[in-house]
Design a protein around this motif. Structure first.
Motif, PDB file in Angstrom:
ATOM      1  N   LEU A   1       4.678 -25.108  66.165  1.00  0.00           N
ATOM      2  CA  LEU A   1       4.148 -24.128  67.103  1.00  0.00           C
ATOM      3  C   LEU A   1       3.468 -24.809  68.290  1.00  0.00           C
ATOM      4  N   ASN A   2       2.880 -25.966  68.022  1.00  0.00           N
ATOM      5  CA  ASN A   2       2.155 -26.703  69.066  1.00  0.00           C
ATOM      6  C   ASN A   2       3.060 -27.650  69.851  1.00  0.00           C
TER       7      ASN A   2
ATOM      8  N   GLU B   1      11.623 -16.162  68.085  1.00  0.00           N
ATOM      9  CA  GLU B   1      10.950 -16.541  66.839  1.00  0.00           C
ATOM     10  C   GLU B   1      11.962 -17.236  65.932  1.00  0.00           C
TER      11      GLU B   1
ATOM     12  N   PRO C   1       6.485 -18.269  68.774  1.00  0.00           N
ATOM     13  CA  PRO C   1       5.735 -18.967  69.834  1.00  0.00           C
ATOM     14  C   PRO C   1       5.106 -18.027  70.857  1.00  0.00           C
TER      15      PRO C   1
ATOM     16  N   ASP D   1       2.087 -16.652  69.412  1.00  0.00           N
ATOM     17  CA  ASP D   1       1.195 -17.670  68.844  1.00  0.00           C
ATOM     18  C   ASP D   1       0.893 -17.344  67.381  1.00  0.00           C
TER      19      ASP D   1
END
Length: 417
Positions: free
Chosen positions: A296-297, A365, A380, A383
């Motif tokens: 995700l990061n 997603e 994403p 979040d």
């Protein structure tokens, strides 16, 4: 940086832009529909949003026979949730310039150079035709290779897989013997012509080992698990953690379940000879959340970087030829994804059109699940990460994944979209 600093904080649902009441409704649903009714032994749910864990709950038993409850550190068989980890490992080698996605697979597995496409016959007397083009590495990652799984129960090819026990985690063989066995069995279709859930990701694990020069399990340990502090993830459960290992059950077709794998005698208690990149890992919700947060990061967590954001963007794009979805490409009788509006990337299913799925969601997603009904997805744009753990075979027994998506997205009160 210590791995302790990589652990996420807990935040209130309000701070995460979510309804606490709606999140509690999910727990109530799990309890009444699945646990009290005897459909699931126990479950764990983690919802992460906007930098923190907005919801975390455990329910029921990890081991019904011994009345051991599910705890936050229970170890689960994640089966095919191994696939995204294996795919990330492979893409790390792509980033290092050691392999390219359009490389022919026979460059690394020469004995596969003559693989043909099934036309007729039974093992070992197959009639085949040449492939339209060579199998490429990308075909393995997106399941367009022409390989299959024995449990598909669809063709004479998957029957040959069952005879040879290809892809079975309990197989008394190795990745190398699997590769040798596959050289004797034709493909279901010419690479790129269709999508079929298969042992392809096991082959990806073999390529990681061959290209890196390290044993596959060692590569994962040194390059992913140790740096990220995923201390409870591995291909077997060590003796000092066996008390945290969940039992696995099978749906009995009557709304109940039977013990399928006793955690005190399980084959997962000792190192396997067949290191399955497609389905061999055990893990905890906390460890898998660490992996998902890294994705995700943009491929990094703290000062640990596995991949670049551009590589991850490539992996989470739809790679099915012609931009098609799984309804247009799939030959599988079974996979860990629903089909309408969903494509496939390099190791994940990818939502293309939420309206076609008939489930709340977001384009872009990405997700996957495991045979024992575990599941995760990463959104994403919102979040958001959701991780669900339980131990019930098969994953198709109940529509729990659809229900969780609907209820978790219904809990969003401050959407980013």
């Amino acid at each position: 940086m210590s791995t302790e600093s990589l652990r996420p904080a807990s935040i209130s649902p309000d701070r995460a832009g979510m309804s606490g009441q709606a999140l509690q409704r999910i727990d109530d649903h799990l309890k009444t529909r699945y646990l009290d009714s005897g459909r699931f032994p126990g479950a764990q749910l983690v919802v992460y949003r906007r930098g923190g864990v907005a919801h975390s709950s455990v329910h029921g038993f990890a081991d019904l026979e011994r009345k051991a409850p599910v705890k936050s550190d229970t170890i689960f068989r994640i089966y095919s949730m191994t696939k995204p980890i294996t795919s990330v490992a492979f893409m790390m080698l792509v980033e290092e310039g050691k392999v390219a996605l359009d490389d022919p697979v026979h460059k690394y597995i020469p004995e596969w150079a003559g693989l043909g496409v099934y036309q007729a016959g039974l093992a070992p007397l197959f009639l085949t035709r040449p492939t339209s083009r060579p199998m490429q590495v990308v075909d393995l990652l997106r399941h367009t290779s022409g390989l299959t799984y024995g449990f598909q129960n669809r063709t004479n090819v998957d029957a040959a897989y069952r005879t040879q026990k290809i892809g079975e985690i309990e197989k008394a063989g190795t990745m190398a013997t699997m590769i040798a066995d596959l050289a004797k069995i034709p493909l279901e279709f010419s690479p790129g012509d269709a999508w079929n859930y298969s042992v392809a990701t096991d082959v990806v694990g073999y390529l990681v080992e061959k290209i890196s020069g390290q044993p596959f399990a060692q590569f994962l340990q040194q390059r992913i698990f140790d740096p990220l502090g995923m201390v409870d993830t591995g291909f077997h459960v060590p003796a000092d953690k066996a008390h945290r290992f969940a039992a696995c059950y099978a749906a009995d077709g009557k709304g109940g379940m039977v013990l399928q794998d006793d955690p005190t005698t399980s084959s997962f208690l000792s190192p396997p000879s067949f290191i399955s990149g497609g389905g061999g890992l055990c893990s905890t919700a906390a460890d898998y959340l660490t992996f998902c947060r890294t994705l995700l990061n943009g491929g990094a967590l703290g000062d640990v970087r596995l991949l670049s954001p551009k590589t991850l963007a490539l992996m989470t794009s739809n790679h099915l030829p012609g931009g098609r979805d799984l309804t247009e490409m799939s030959k599988s009788l079974f996979s860990e994804a629903t089909y309408a509006g969903v494509g496939f990337g390099l190791g994940f299913s990818v939502t293309m059109d939420p309206a076609k799925t008939l489930i709340p969601g977001t384009a872009g997603e990405y997700a996957w699940g495991g045979a024992a009904s575990t599941a995760f997805w990463i959104d994403p744009r919102e979040d958001l990460i959701a991780i669900f753990m339980t131990q019930l075979l098969p994953s198709s027994a109940y529509p729990i994944r659809r229900e969780l998506r609907t209820m978790i997205y219904s809990a969003l009160i401050d959407s980013n979209v």
